[in-house]
Design a protein around this motif. Structure first.
Motif, PDB file in Angstrom:
ATOM      1  N   ALA A  95     -10.386  17.173 -11.932  1.00 49.44           N
ATOM      2  CA  ALA A  95     -10.457  16.241 -10.755  1.00 49.44           C
ATOM      3  C   ALA A  95     -11.177  16.888  -9.440  1.00 49.44           C
ATOM      4  O   ALA A  95     -10.680  18.130  -9.307  1.00 49.44           O
ATOM      5  CB  ALA A  95      -8.931  15.633 -10.558  1.00 49.44           C
ATOM      6  N   ALA A  96     -11.634  16.236  -8.472  1.00 49.72           N
ATOM      7  CA  ALA A  96     -12.055  16.703  -7.328  1.00 49.72           C
ATOM      8  C   ALA A  96     -11.903  16.266  -6.157  1.00 49.72           C
ATOM      9  O   ALA A  96     -12.223  16.301  -5.000  1.00 49.72           O
ATOM     10  CB  ALA A  96     -13.635  16.475  -7.319  1.00 49.72           C
ATOM     11  N   SER A  97     -10.757  15.397  -6.265  1.00 50.25           N
ATOM     12  CA  SER A  97      -9.786  14.733  -5.197  1.00 50.25           C
ATOM     13  C   SER A  97      -8.538  14.373  -5.667  1.00 50.25           C
ATOM     14  O   SER A  97      -8.198  14.298  -6.709  1.00 50.25           O
ATOM     15  CB  SER A  97     -10.626  13.619  -4.578  1.00 50.25           C
ATOM     16  N   LEU A  98      -7.667  13.911  -4.785  1.00 49.45           N
ATOM     17  CA  LEU A  98      -6.306  13.472  -5.140  1.00 49.45           C
ATOM     18  C   LEU A  98      -6.340  12.236  -5.688  1.00 49.45           C
ATOM     19  O   LEU A  98      -5.767  11.637  -6.579  1.00 49.45           O
ATOM     20  CB  LEU A  98      -5.419  13.404  -3.854  1.00 49.45           C
ATOM     21  N   ILE A 113      -6.357   9.630 -12.920  1.00 50.97           N
ATOM     22  CA  ILE A 113      -6.118  10.408 -14.265  1.00 50.97           C
ATOM     23  C   ILE A 113      -4.622   9.924 -14.816  1.00 50.97           C
ATOM     24  O   ILE A 113      -4.092   9.901 -15.697  1.00 50.97           O
ATOM     25  CB  ILE A 113      -6.271  11.849 -14.065  1.00 50.97           C
ATOM     26  N   ARG A 114      -3.717  10.247 -13.880  1.00 59.44           N
ATOM     27  CA  ARG A 114      -2.277  10.012 -13.923  1.00 59.44           C
ATOM     28  C   ARG A 114      -2.010   8.891 -14.357  1.00 59.44           C
ATOM     29  O   ARG A 114      -0.926   8.390 -15.094  1.00 59.44           O
ATOM     30  CB  ARG A 114      -1.463  10.634 -12.948  1.00 59.44           C
ATOM     31  N   ALA A 115      -2.630   7.781 -13.994  1.00 61.01           N
ATOM     32  CA  ALA A 115      -2.573   6.333 -14.223  1.00 61.01           C
ATOM     33  C   ALA A 115      -2.844   5.990 -15.621  1.00 61.01           C
ATOM     34  O   ALA A 115      -2.339   5.289 -16.195  1.00 61.01           O
ATOM     35  CB  ALA A 115      -3.380   5.228 -13.198  1.00 61.01           C
ATOM     36  N   VAL A 116      -3.716   6.766 -16.034  1.00 62.33           N
ATOM     37  CA  VAL A 116      -4.189   6.829 -17.473  1.00 62.33           C
ATOM     38  C   VAL A 116      -3.255   7.735 -18.542  1.00 62.33           C
ATOM     39  O   VAL A 116      -3.031   6.930 -19.640  1.00 62.33           O
ATOM     40  CB  VAL A 116      -5.420   7.084 -17.678  1.00 62.33           C
ATOM     41  N   ASP A 117      -2.842   8.773 -18.240  1.00 61.41           N
ATOM     42  CA  ASP A 117      -1.884   9.603 -19.026  1.00 61.41           C
ATOM     43  C   ASP A 117      -1.238  10.533 -18.003  1.00 61.41           C
ATOM     44  O   ASP A 117      -1.654  11.057 -17.333  1.00 61.41           O
ATOM     45  CB  ASP A 117      -3.223  10.480 -19.727  1.00 61.41           C
ATOM     46  N   LYS A 118      -0.072  10.403 -18.319  1.00 61.45           N
ATOM     47  CA  LYS A 118       1.126  11.212 -17.446  1.00 61.45           C
ATOM     48  C   LYS A 118       0.775  12.617 -18.095  1.00 61.45           C
ATOM     49  O   LYS A 118       1.626  13.491 -16.953  1.00 61.45           O
ATOM     50  CB  LYS A 118       2.592  10.584 -17.703  1.00 61.45           C
ATOM     51  N   GLU A 119       0.578  12.858 -18.994  1.00 65.00           N
ATOM     52  CA  GLU A 119       1.013  14.278 -19.332  1.00 65.00           C
ATOM     53  C   GLU A 119      -0.620  15.050 -19.670  1.00 65.00           C
ATOM     54  O   GLU A 119      -0.370  16.531 -19.665  1.00 65.00           O
ATOM     55  CB  GLU A 119       1.600  14.339 -20.725  1.00 65.00           C
ATOM     56  N   LYS A 173     -10.332  21.021   0.426  1.00 65.26           N
ATOM     57  CA  LYS A 173      -8.978  20.335   0.047  1.00 65.26           C
ATOM     58  C   LYS A 173      -8.027  20.167   1.281  1.00 65.26           C
ATOM     59  O   LYS A 173      -7.632  21.360   1.877  1.00 65.26           O
ATOM     60  CB  LYS A 173      -8.304  21.137  -1.107  1.00 65.26           C
ATOM     61  N   THR A 174      -7.496  19.035   1.643  1.00 72.33           N
ATOM     62  CA  THR A 174      -6.447  18.874   2.330  1.00 72.33           C
ATOM     63  C   THR A 174      -5.045  19.210   2.185  1.00 72.33           C
ATOM     64  O   THR A 174      -4.652  19.575   0.953  1.00 72.33           O
ATOM     65  CB  THR A 174      -6.635  17.451   3.100  1.00 72.33           C
ATOM     66  N   GLN A 175      -4.041  19.370   3.165  1.00 71.59           N
ATOM     67  CA  GLN A 175      -2.829  19.660   2.940  1.00 71.59           C
ATOM     68  C   GLN A 175      -2.089  18.553   1.846  1.00 71.59           C
ATOM     69  O   GLN A 175      -1.537  18.865   0.913  1.00 71.59           O
ATOM     70  CB  GLN A 175      -2.140  19.658   4.106  1.00 71.59           C
ATOM     71  N   ALA A 176      -2.590  17.248   2.210  1.00 74.56           N
ATOM     72  CA  ALA A 176      -1.973  16.378   1.377  1.00 74.56           C
ATOM     73  C   ALA A 176      -2.706  16.362   0.015  1.00 74.56           C
ATOM     74  O   ALA A 176      -1.879  15.997  -1.177  1.00 74.56           O
ATOM     75  CB  ALA A 176      -2.486  14.835   2.026  1.00 74.56           C
ATOM     76  N   GLU A 177      -3.914  16.893  -0.151  1.00 81.02           N
ATOM     77  CA  GLU A 177      -4.310  16.753  -1.639  1.00 81.02           C
ATOM     78  C   GLU A 177      -3.609  17.913  -2.093  1.00 81.02           C
ATOM     79  O   GLU A 177      -3.246  17.877  -3.588  1.00 81.02           O
ATOM     80  CB  GLU A 177      -5.875  16.901  -1.704  1.00 81.02           C
ATOM     81  N   ILE A 178      -3.307  18.996  -1.714  1.00 82.72           N
ATOM     82  CA  ILE A 178      -2.818  20.313  -2.511  1.00 82.72           C
ATOM     83  C   ILE A 178      -1.324  19.801  -2.606  1.00 82.72           C
ATOM     84  O   ILE A 178      -0.849  20.050  -3.720  1.00 82.72           O
ATOM     85  CB  ILE A 178      -2.740  21.478  -1.425  1.00 82.72           C
ATOM     86  N   ALA A 196     -15.128  16.396 -16.659  1.00 76.85           N
ATOM     87  CA  ALA A 196     -15.161  16.044 -15.188  1.00 76.85           C
ATOM     88  C   ALA A 196     -15.282  14.804 -14.443  1.00 76.85           C
ATOM     89  O   ALA A 196     -16.513  14.149 -14.755  1.00 76.85           O
ATOM     90  CB  ALA A 196     -16.322  16.975 -14.673  1.00 76.85           C
ATOM     91  N   ILE A 197     -14.221  13.949 -14.049  1.00 77.83           N
ATOM     92  CA  ILE A 197     -14.347  12.533 -13.921  1.00 77.83           C
ATOM     93  C   ILE A 197     -15.059  12.057 -12.858  1.00 77.83           C
ATOM     94  O   ILE A 197     -15.505  10.838 -12.744  1.00 77.83           O
ATOM     95  CB  ILE A 197     -12.951  11.886 -13.966  1.00 77.83           C
TER      96      ILE A 197
END
Length: 394
Positions: free
Chosen positions: A59-62, A68-74, A84-89, A37-38
């Protein structure tokens, strides 16, 4: 080489982190998964260190998803959080989040709506606010009225709704219920209770359960660092839970934060002054709660040791106390800026460094860094705890 400014730094022992997590991973039962849990510490170097050794990240936010994706794409990502906002979903779908933890009836319909617009189906776990929790945990997310999850009594209605929605697929339940629990036996009982509830709902509603997320919540004993959570005893008790529920074929997920990174991190700050007020000694640091907020937030003393620094450059006498009780305060203009109260120390001098242990989680990440605009601490990464003092004393 003489240091220009008083020393203040976070230090992370990456070798210790890897060794700790390797031990957790190798002792976990085969059908269990360990996610980090980052929110506990989203430092990029720590994420890069952990990515090859854990099963995934929570993760607990976008913003955390993007880190996370900047560190590992997969790498697998779980996404939770009570609002959660619409943008986050939308961002979670775009970033291929493996499981989205749904926290309410509204959120369930919102996820379905957004997924429908995107022509996809989202795999979800329903987050349950149990009526039962672990009594001695320091913080509780369930078992008491909180903003987290769906009331246990309302879960059947949430399941019924989810099964009617075309763009969500319910794969199980999420039971994150507490923070900083130190009782290994109580934690095993909690897992057992989660299994009981999941099996009951799965049978009643004909759900093919793939995952049961029992959250994190395994704690750190900041008051006595020699007595920590009994992981081996926990795993032994867990074997009994597994045997009891041997008919279950789901994967069980832990999403630990504090328990993964706390022990690898240290916060070190130089003593700027020692004074006596109203009969008490105060030790003032180059640093404080704007760097390490946890002790002030939890109103507890954070464990530390004194690292002696022999160099003294001034022509006047060096303030010190011996065999004295001190309160450790920071440089902020508030009496709440205290990291430890009424601690007996053999000796401490101006210019010595206090080394705070178990500072790798909920330290820098939750602190009000720019209050009063003091300089930030350095962030140093080492590969052995034998180098901690060497890094401080350079």
């Amino acid at each position: 080489m003489e240091r220009e400014n008083p020393f203040c730094a976070y230090l992370y022992d990456l070798s210790k982190l890897r060794h700790h997590v390797d031990r957790l991973m190798t002792t976990l039962p085969s059908n269990f998964r360990l996610f980090y849990a980052i929110k506990a510490n989203s430092d990029e170097t720590l994420l890069k260190t952990l990515a090859p050794v854990v099963h995934g990240f929570e993760a607990a936010s976008l913003g955390e998803i993007e880190k996370i994706r900047a560190v590992d794409k997969e790498i697998l990502i779980l996404f939770g959080g009570p609002g959660k906002t619409q943008a986050e979903i939308e961002g979670a779908i775009h970033n291929r989040v493996a499981l989205l933890h749904v926290e309410s009836f509204h959120e369930l319909q919102l996820v379905n709506h957004i997924a429908g617009q995107k022509g996809t189906t989202v795999s979800i776990l329903l987050r349950v606010n149990l009526r039962h929790s672990v009594p001695n945990a320091q913080l509780k997310m369930s078992g008491v009225p909180t903003q987290f999850g769906i009331d246990e009594f309302e879960v059947p209605n949430a399941i019924a709704l989810a099964k009617c929605l075309p763009n969500v697929k319910i794969l199980g339940f999420h039971f994150h219920a507490m923070s900083n629990n130190g009782d290994s036996k109580a934690h095993a009982h909690f897992v057992d209770h989660c299994f009981e509830r999941a099996k009951s709902w799965g049978k009643e509603w004909n759900i093919d359960i793939s995952y049961v997320n029992v959250g994190g919540g395994i704690g750190i004993n900041y008051q006595n660092i020699e007595e920590q959570f009994a992981w081996d005893d926990f795993i032994e008790d867990l074997q009994g839970v597994i045997q009891k529920h041997k008919d279950a074929n789901w994967q069980t997920v832990f999403e630990c934060g504090r328990y993964i990174t706390s022990s690898c991190g240290y916060y070190a700050a130089e003593v700027l002054d020692i004074k006596q007020n109203h009969g008490k000694y105060f030790c003032l640091l180059r640093g404080g709660s704007h760097h390490l907020r946890l002790p002030a937030a939890w109103k507890q003393s954070h464990p530390f040791t004194v690292v002696p620094v022999e160099k003294w450059s001034y022509p006047f006498s060096r303030p010190e106390v011996t065999e004295s009780v001190i309160t450790v305060a920071g440089e902020l203009c508030t009496p709440n800026d205290v990291l430890a109260r009424d601690i007996l120390v053999p000796r401490v001098r101006v210019g010595d460094i206090l080394l705070f242990h178990y500072a790798g989680a909920y330290g820098w990440a939750i602190s009000h860094h720019d209050f009063l605009s003091h300089p930030h601490p350095d962030h140093l990464y080492i590969e052995s705890d034998t180098l901690i003092h060497e890094a401080i004393l350079v």
